[in-house]
Write a protein that holds these residues in place. Sequence first.
Motif: not given
Length: 63
Positions: A12-17, A49-52
């Motif tokens: 899953h992703n973290h919208p905060s990045g 998953l994060g932003k980078e």
Amino acid sequence: MQYNSRLKWVMHNHPSGDPTPSQVDITLTQQIAQAADLFGIVLHDHLILGKETEVSLRAEGYV
């Protein structure tokens, strides 16, 4: 179980990045692994998953 799959990944992703796992992420991962084990399924990893970048909870020692 369709396709007789015995190995699973969760991601899953973290919208905060920021992919740093929260305590909820860690607890839920452990609960999923325990539940999967009841059915002979191995939770191979949980990726956040994060932003980078991403974090592997297996690499962090939680799986």
